[in-house]
Design a protein around this motif. Structure first.
Motif, PDB file in Angstrom:
ATOM      1  N   ALA A   1       0.841  -1.203   0.000  1.00  0.00           N
ATOM      2  CA  ALA A   1       0.000   0.000   0.000  1.00  0.00           C
ATOM      3  C   ALA A   1       0.878   1.254   0.000  1.00  0.00           C
ATOM      4  O   ALA A   1       0.629   2.209  -0.742  1.00  0.00           O
ATOM      5  N   LYS A   2       1.925   1.244   0.826  1.00  0.00           N
ATOM      6  CA  LYS A   2       2.825   2.417   0.901  1.00  0.00           C
ATOM      7  C   LYS A   2       3.649   2.557  -0.384  1.00  0.00           C
ATOM      8  O   LYS A   2       3.835   3.652  -0.898  1.00  0.00           O
ATOM      9  N   LEU A   3       4.171   1.430  -0.870  1.00  0.00           N
ATOM     10  CA  LEU A   3       5.089   1.470  -2.009  1.00  0.00           C
ATOM     11  C   LEU A   3       4.393   1.982  -3.267  1.00  0.00           C
ATOM     12  O   LEU A   3       4.949   2.760  -4.023  1.00  0.00           O
ATOM     13  N   TYR A   4       3.169   1.522  -3.495  1.00  0.00           N
ATOM     14  CA  TYR A   4       2.512   1.835  -4.770  1.00  0.00           C
ATOM     15  C   TYR A   4       1.584   3.049  -4.712  1.00  0.00           C
ATOM     16  O   TYR A   4       1.160   3.542  -5.755  1.00  0.00           O
ATOM     17  N   GLY A   5       1.225   3.502  -3.519  1.00  0.00           N
ATOM     18  CA  GLY A   5       0.446   4.732  -3.408  1.00  0.00           C
ATOM     19  C   GLY A   5      -0.857   4.702  -4.187  1.00  0.00           C
ATOM     20  O   GLY A   5      -1.714   3.867  -3.945  1.00  0.00           O
ATOM     21  N   ALA A   6      -1.001   5.608  -5.185  1.00  0.00           N
ATOM     22  CA  ALA A   6      -2.259   5.727  -5.928  1.00  0.00           C
ATOM     23  C   ALA A   6      -2.400   4.669  -7.026  1.00  0.00           C
ATOM     24  O   ALA A   6      -3.447   4.531  -7.648  1.00  0.00           O
ATOM     25  N   HIS A   7      -1.354   3.930  -7.278  1.00  0.00           N
ATOM     26  CA  HIS A   7      -1.364   2.893  -8.315  1.00  0.00           C
ATOM     27  C   HIS A   7      -2.185   1.687  -7.813  1.00  0.00           C
ATOM     28  O   HIS A   7      -2.136   1.349  -6.625  1.00  0.00           O
ATOM     29  N   PRO A   8      -2.943   1.015  -8.710  1.00  0.00           N
ATOM     30  CA  PRO A   8      -3.788  -0.092  -8.228  1.00  0.00           C
ATOM     31  C   PRO A   8      -3.020  -1.271  -7.627  1.00  0.00           C
ATOM     32  O   PRO A   8      -3.620  -2.089  -6.927  1.00  0.00           O
TER      33      PRO A   8
END
Lengths: 433, 452
Positions: free
Chosen positions: A167-174
């Motif tokens: 969740a932290k690594l990809y942020g707004a990316h699905p």
């Protein structure tokens, strides 16, 4: 009675000798667009099938997170011909297993059976994929099981730590979305949405069917063609919207979780399968975390006794992929362990690895992958996976050659390129700081 | 051999996190597979002059070889002040010998593309190396060396303490694994099968090199050892290599202590407060030891009750009544006394209803028996377990090694044909004989906020 005689009586006599090296693969593209891969493997009296569909969390939004996996869960609960109980009995009667799940870039129906039932296994796979019942009450009861699985992932410190990390690594990316979804999204996904999602993605040109095992390839191809040709070709082009770029923000977050161990994850975005740097980053993760002679294991476990489990993962099945080092340790060692991990990452970013380390990493990496590709279930999955990721089922041969040519300078370059900024996630027992 | 839910401590396994994370595919690579043919030959069994048993089978499913050393020493052999020593030894053996400095063994194995692993159980300790087939002789020499020459370097030994203590924490954080351990403790106490394989933190902190070395000398002796070799090898040359290495080992050692009779677990019950929000339920019935004639019928009954999504407990307790998220039955096969366990993950408010529903299903088998279709599915599943073991050399080697150590190789080879002869009436009789309504031990993991 000996095992040999026993096998003969069961009709499990093993086949004649084949040539050394990779077994041939038959590839066919059906008129409706479905890709078929068949590898005849005489080594054991079993077969496996993997059906991958380009449907997964990369097409999801937070509102409907988990819908791909939800669809897969309902698919195995019944078809227009049989209910879930009958399907479960049928597969058990083949000496096999059958399951379905959603992933990030694809969703899978996978099955195994005794070789003499290969036709039945293919038939059952086709029936699930093409004629699922998708009934409202099936969706309702599966929802409860999915919520329970979600609870299990939250209760387990390791799985929770990885979900938090992505969740932290990809942020707004699905790719930030959990494959299982969230409580809110699962509550929101109704029967109608499940049917619509299935129809949108279960189209022949989005499917790869791979088969491996002790069955005549030509007959398997003919049977698969017969079963899947019924699927009409898509009439409209698929909609695969471009994805937002993940933020390369880095950062550190600490979450409280009651447990005996502290979990530490540190990582960054990485190339995807088939990229120019793919083989070098695979080796980078192997130098650090592959095997018992990898740096993290030797340094943090053998020399410093900081952890029973310490590892490095490089998951390329995402665009972009992710690189993460992981450690579970005693809460009182948490700070020391985090520093030690960061030190190892800094060391590999600044110092060239030795020739011996590089040789070990290459041998271990290629050896481990060869070993993993020995079972038919893994063979089928690998064939379909490389095809669905766009690099082609014959990718392993190219990959092997690419690994052989990686140099210590390449490792230094990719370490500097990819291992920053670092995202760090820590799960810490609240009262054991 | 009978399936077991192998309540042993996997030690050097790196796979743990990978198992927990379904989102992580393993990565692509080349196959050195060299599939061959001909029928699978029968394994050869030789007893070397000093008592070491060699089992070797040529199996050319791929060009690798599995080399496994099985030693008749485990958690059950430890005196109270020795708890955890079998497992600690397992950690220390790959650390080095006078001719192999710390770290060099792992480096050697992995530099040829091989892998190593080891496990400690109550009845045995098991070391497992998979190598390219042309490295078989090197691997056998390695195993024979660590079998008797481990150095127990003091620095290495002290560092490993922290790793074992961390392993204890890890086990406790994994609810399913910890439930297995607690259930086994509950059902087997006060016999040695009811103790912890890992020992206690206190004993591990106080462990000395002298005590560990003495235990090693007493237990790692030829008559306690089997070497199992399965792969793309020539059996005759393996036999020569084994004779020149394992065949030269010496030592008499100490006889294994007799096991006390397995206790009756009926009525034992514990509730364990846990941080998870879901509850776990484990029930365990006492079943016969592996050599008993009732084992095949009990094994089939276990399949029918809880092996697959079509099993009775899954259909009734999970799918129809919706009382559990997951449920399964497993057979714990120890040399002196087995258990059949039923374990489930569920919402805490369903604990009592689920337990009653499980007992109802067992009662139904006792009263009405099983169907012919169920019997046949169970046999096919057992047959398939064998067939899938043939896919990898280490799968087959494990079957042989565990049989040789805990049972006999012949029994293993005959087992499937014995299963085929079991009738529905025998399965029903096993249900009546072993699965009494009050004859089980119970462990429940209860969320802390709801714990009594």
């Amino acid at each position: 009675m000996t095992r040999l005689i026993l096998l003969a009586l069961l009709g499990l006599m093993l086949p004649p000798t084949t040539l050394a090296g990779e077994l041939p693969v038959v590839k066919e593209r059906l008129d409706n667009g479905l890709t078929l891969l068949v590898r005849e493997n005489p080594s054991a009296p079993v077969v496996a099938v993997s059906l991958l569909v380009r449907m997964g969390s990369r097409w999801e939004t937070p509102q409907i997170a988990g819908i791909s996996n939800f669809v897969q869960a309902v698919i195995v609960k019944g078809t227009t011909k049989r209910n879930g109980g009958e399907i479960a009995e049928a597969i058990a009667g083949l000496g096999g297993k059958l399951s379905a799940n959603g992933d990030t870039d694809y969703s899978e129906i996978r099955g195994t059976a005794l070789a003499r039932f290969w036709r039945e296994l293919l038939g059952l796979t086709a029936e699930l994929a093409l004629e699922p019942a998708l009934l409202p009450d099936q969706a309702e009861s599966e929802r409860d099981f999915l919520v329970a699985r979600l609870q299990k992932r939250e209760d387990n410190p390791t799985t929770r730590a990885f979900d938090t990390f992505f969740a932290k690594l990809y942020g707004a990316h699905p790719y930030a979305l959990p494959t299982l979804g969230t409580r809110q999204s699962l509550a929101r996904i109704d029967h109608q949405a499940i049917v619509a999602w299935y129809r949108r993605f279960y189209r022949p040109e989005r499917m790869v069917l791979a088969f491996s095992g002790q069955a005549p390839a030509a007959e398997v191809v003919a049977e698969a063609r017969r079963l899947f040709a019924a699927l009409p070709p898509a009439t409209a082009p698929a909609i695969d919207p471009p994805l937002p770029a993940p933020t390369r923000a880095g950062g550190r977050s600490v979450t409280a979780q009651p447990a005996q161990q502290t979990q530490i994850l540190m990582g960054s975005l990485a190339p995807r399968v088939g990229d120019r740097d793919y083989a070098a980053v695979k080796l980078l993760s192997t130098v650090l975390g592959g095997g018992l002679a990898g740096r993290l294991f030797v340094e943090l476990r053998d020399r410093q006794g900081l952890a029973y489990t310490v590892n490095a993962f490089f998951d390329p099945s995402r665009d972009p992929g992710s690189f993460v080092v992981y450690m579970g340790t005693a809460p009182e060692n948490g700070a020391r362990a985090e520093q030690a991990l960061a030190r190892e990452i800094e060391r590999i970013r600044t110092e060239r690895v030795s020739g011996e380390e590089l040789r070990r990493a290459k041998a271990y990496l290629l050896g481990a992958l060869a070993m993993d590709r020995r079972t038919n279930a893994r063979q089928a999955w690998y064939l379909a996976f490389f095809e669905i990721e766009g690099v082609g089922y014959e990718f392993p041969a190219r990959y092997r050659a690419a690994v052989e040519t990686v140099t210590a300078d390449d490792l230094l370059r990719v370490a500097r390129t990819y291992l920053r900024p670092l995202t760090t996630v820590i799960l810490h027992p609240p009262d054991k700081r | 051999m009978v399936r077991s839910i192998r309540m042993r401590a996997p030690i050097r396994s790196l796979a743990l996190a990978a198992l927990l994370l379904s989102g992580f595919p393993l990565f692509p690579g080349g196959s050195r597979a060299e599939p061959q043919g001909g029928a699978l030959p029968r394994p050869q069994r030789h007893v070397l002059p000093n008592g070491v048993v060699l089992i070797v089978q040529e199996h050319r499913a791929s060009d690798v070889v599995s080399l496994q050393m099985w030693v008749r020493v485990g958690g059950r052999d430890e005196a109270p002040e020795e708890l955890g020593l079998s497992h600690y030894l397992e950690h220390m053996l790959f650390k080095g010998t006078p001719t192999r400095p710390p770290g060099s063994i792992d480096l050697m194995v992995e530099s040829v593309g091989g892998q190593s692993n080891a496990f400690t159980s109550y009845d045995f300790t098991h070391f497992d190396v998979v190598l390219p087939a042309d490295q078989a002789a090197v691997g056998i020499a390695l195993l024979a060396d660590i079998a008797v020459n481990a150095s127990f370097d003091q620095t290495e030994l002290d560092r490993e303490r922290l790793v074992v203590l961390d392993e204890m924490r890890l086990t406790e954080d994994d609810a399913e694994r910890f439930l297995g351990r607690r259930l086994s403790e509950e059902a087997y106490t006060p016999t040695p099968y009811g103790r912890s394989i890992l020992g206690t933190p206190q004993l591990i902190k106080e462990l000395t090199r002298e005590r560990l070395a003495r235990y090693y000398r007493e237990r790692y002796v030829p008559k306690n050892m089997s070497l199992v070799v399965v792969g793309a090898v020539d059996p005759e040359s393996i036999r020569r290599t084994a004779t020149q290495t394992f065949g030269r080992l010496g030592g008499e050692g100490k006889p294994r202590a007799a096991m006390p009779p397995q206790p009756d677990p009926g009525g034992r019950a514990s509730d364990v407060p846990r941080p998870e929000k879901q509850a776990y339920l484990g029930l365990a019935w006492k079943t016969p030891q592996v050599s008993n004639d009732d084992v095949p019928a009990t094994d089939l009954l276990t399949y029918i009750l809880g092996d697959s999504p079509s099993s009775r407990l899954n259909v009734a307790v999970r799918d129809r009544k919706g009382l559990v998220s997951t449920i399964e039955a497993g057979y714990v096969t120890r040399q002196f006394g087995g258990l059949v366990t039923v374990t489930a993950r569920l919402e805490p408010q369903n604990l009592e209803k689920a337990e009653a529903a499980i007992l109802d299903e067992i009662r139904r088998v006792q009263e009405e028996g099983v169907t012919e279709a169920e019997r046949q599915r169970a046999i096919i599943t057992a047959e398939a377990n064998y067939a899938f073991d043939i896919e990898t050399v280490e799968g087959l080697a494990r079957d042989y090694g565990e049989a040789e150590t805990n049972w006999t190789l012949d029994n293993e080879l005959n087992y499937l044909s014995r299963l085929r002869q079991i009738t529905g009436a025998q399965i029903q009789a096993a249900a009546r004989k072993y699965f009494g309504d009050k004859d089980y031990a119970r462990v429940r993991f209860v969320p802390e906020r709801a714990a009594r």
